[in-house]
Scaffold this motif. Structure first.
Motif, PDB file in Angstrom:
ATOM      1  N   GLU A  65      34.835  58.568 -52.902  1.00 48.55           N
ATOM      2  CA  GLU A  65      35.614  59.495 -52.087  1.00 48.55           C
ATOM      3  C   GLU A  65      35.889  58.917 -50.707  1.00 48.55           C
ATOM      4  O   GLU A  65      36.916  59.212 -50.085  1.00 48.55           O
ATOM      5  N   LEU A  66      34.968  58.076 -50.235  1.00 53.92           N
ATOM      6  CA  LEU A  66      35.120  57.464 -48.922  1.00 53.92           C
ATOM      7  C   LEU A  66      35.779  56.088 -48.994  1.00 53.92           C
ATOM      8  O   LEU A  66      35.936  55.417 -47.973  1.00 53.92           O
ATOM      9  N   GLY A  67      36.137  55.657 -50.201  1.00 58.77           N
ATOM     10  CA  GLY A  67      36.865  54.409 -50.353  1.00 58.77           C
ATOM     11  C   GLY A  67      36.006  53.161 -50.387  1.00 58.77           C
ATOM     12  O   GLY A  67      36.501  52.058 -50.122  1.00 58.77           O
ATOM     13  N   VAL A  68      34.724  53.300 -50.737  1.00 58.09           N
ATOM     14  CA  VAL A  68      33.805  52.158 -50.795  1.00 58.09           C
ATOM     15  C   VAL A  68      33.338  51.981 -52.234  1.00 58.09           C
ATOM     16  O   VAL A  68      32.916  52.948 -52.877  1.00 58.09           O
ATOM     17  N   ASP A  69      33.398  50.748 -52.746  1.00 61.38           N
ATOM     18  CA  ASP A  69      33.100  50.529 -54.170  1.00 61.38           C
ATOM     19  C   ASP A  69      31.847  49.696 -54.421  1.00 61.38           C
ATOM     20  O   ASP A  69      31.684  49.127 -55.509  1.00 61.38           O
ATOM     21  N   SER A  70      30.941  49.613 -53.449  1.00 64.23           N
ATOM     22  CA  SER A  70      29.678  48.902 -53.671  1.00 64.23           C
ATOM     23  C   SER A  70      28.596  49.490 -52.784  1.00 64.23           C
ATOM     24  O   SER A  70      28.890  50.160 -51.778  1.00 64.23           O
ATOM     25  N   ALA A  71      27.335  49.238 -53.160  1.00 64.84           N
ATOM     26  CA  ALA A  71      26.202  49.773 -52.397  1.00 64.84           C
ATOM     27  C   ALA A  71      24.936  49.015 -52.782  1.00 64.84           C
ATOM     28  O   ALA A  71      24.935  48.179 -53.689  1.00 64.84           O
TER      29      ALA A  71
END
Length: 300
Positions: free
Chosen positions: A98-104
């Protein structure tokens, strides 16, 4: 000044304190105001329980900041809790998307016996490590199906602390959706050479936590048999990047030439000055290091 790499900061100095872990709108607002003024552009995702992703995104935008990879942990050392961890990481992944980030980053939960005797691999159990690896892989697979990649974050005090455990998890999950998200400080404090692990698993490095270790403080804490919170809080084992024992030149040289992951600054407890002064020193390290400096053709 524009940096040549994707960089961010974790606002832990504003969240950690004598009163415990303070993650609320007020603490985030204080951190965002200070860090934006210093010159940071990206901020680690960590949502208070009462805040929705869109609210978090709005708060970031109000401070001219954008989101960067966050951190997920669960009790992966208990196989009967893996299913709940899988469901929880799906929610974590959705918030990132939802926040536009695809890794963690992903880690095993902290263990009381290891928090009491940090960085020593207390109670090492090879079978438990494989259970942890199984859970991490299952969670990473579920998150990848949602569209977010997760990298193993070794953490002092957790079930994946020493080099033997880091390698066991990565080796036993080869071919899975679990990436590697090394934290230079946690690896070094627990006795590993971060550059060696980065080199050996270079093709799986997703993102990197840039954290430094005051070797003298770590040695003193070990001799005094301090627990994790005393070692990091009072003895200040952590320090700003470039001021401690980490060979960042070697770490960065070990990354693939085409590496395009995130670098997230972490100094849980400032070693110098206030949280703002510590964070400014960390940003200056990035600005001065050739690996992060923009090329002559980039805008400043």
């Amino acid at each position: 000044m524009t940096l040549a790499r994707r960089t961010a900061i974790n606002p832990l100095p504003w969240i950690l304190g004598d009163g415990g872990y303070r993650l609320d709108r007020a603490a985030l607002g204080e951190a965002m105001t200070a860090l934006s003024a210093i010159g940071y552009t990206h901020f680690t995702i960590e949502l208070p329980t009462e805040m929705r992703p869109e609210e978090y995104g709005t708060l970031l935008a109000e401070h001219s900041l954008a989101p960067a990879p966050g951190y997920f942990s669960a009790p992966f050392h208990e196989r009967n809790r893996h299913r709940k961890a899988v469901e929880a990481i799906k929610r974590h992944a959705h918030a990132h998307l939802e926040l536009g980030v695809d890794s963690a980053f992903i880690a095993a939960d902290l263990l009381p016996e290891r928090m009491a005797r940090p960085a020593l691999g207390a109670g090492h159990d090879a079978d438990r490590t494989l259970v942890v690896a199984e859970g991490l892989a299952a969670a990473a697979e579920a998150a990848a199906a949602e569209g977010v990649r997760y990298g193993l974050h070794p953490h002092v005090g957790s079930a994946v602390e020493i080099e033997q455990e880091v390698r066991a998890v990565l080796d036993s999950t080869a071919g899975s959706a679990l990436w590697f998200g090394p934290d230079t400080g946690h690896l070094r404090w627990a006795g590993a050479l971060p550059e060696k692990l980065v080199a050996d698993y270079a093709d799986r490095v997703l993102n990197v936590h840039l954290k430094d270790v005051d070797a003298e403080a770590a040695d003193g804490a070990r001799q005094r048999q301090e627990d994790y919170r005393t070692a990091t809080g009072d003895s200040k084992v952590w320090t700003e990047p470039g001021r401690g024992a980490i060979d960042f030149d070697a770490v960065l040289a070990a990354l693939p030439a085409a590496f395009d992951g995130w670098f997230v600054i972490e100094v849980d407890v400032p070693n110098i000055g206030t949280p703002a002064q510590s964070s400014a020193a960390s940003l200056e390290f990035l600005r001065q290091h050739p690996y992060f400096r923009a090329t002559a053709g980039d805008s400043e």
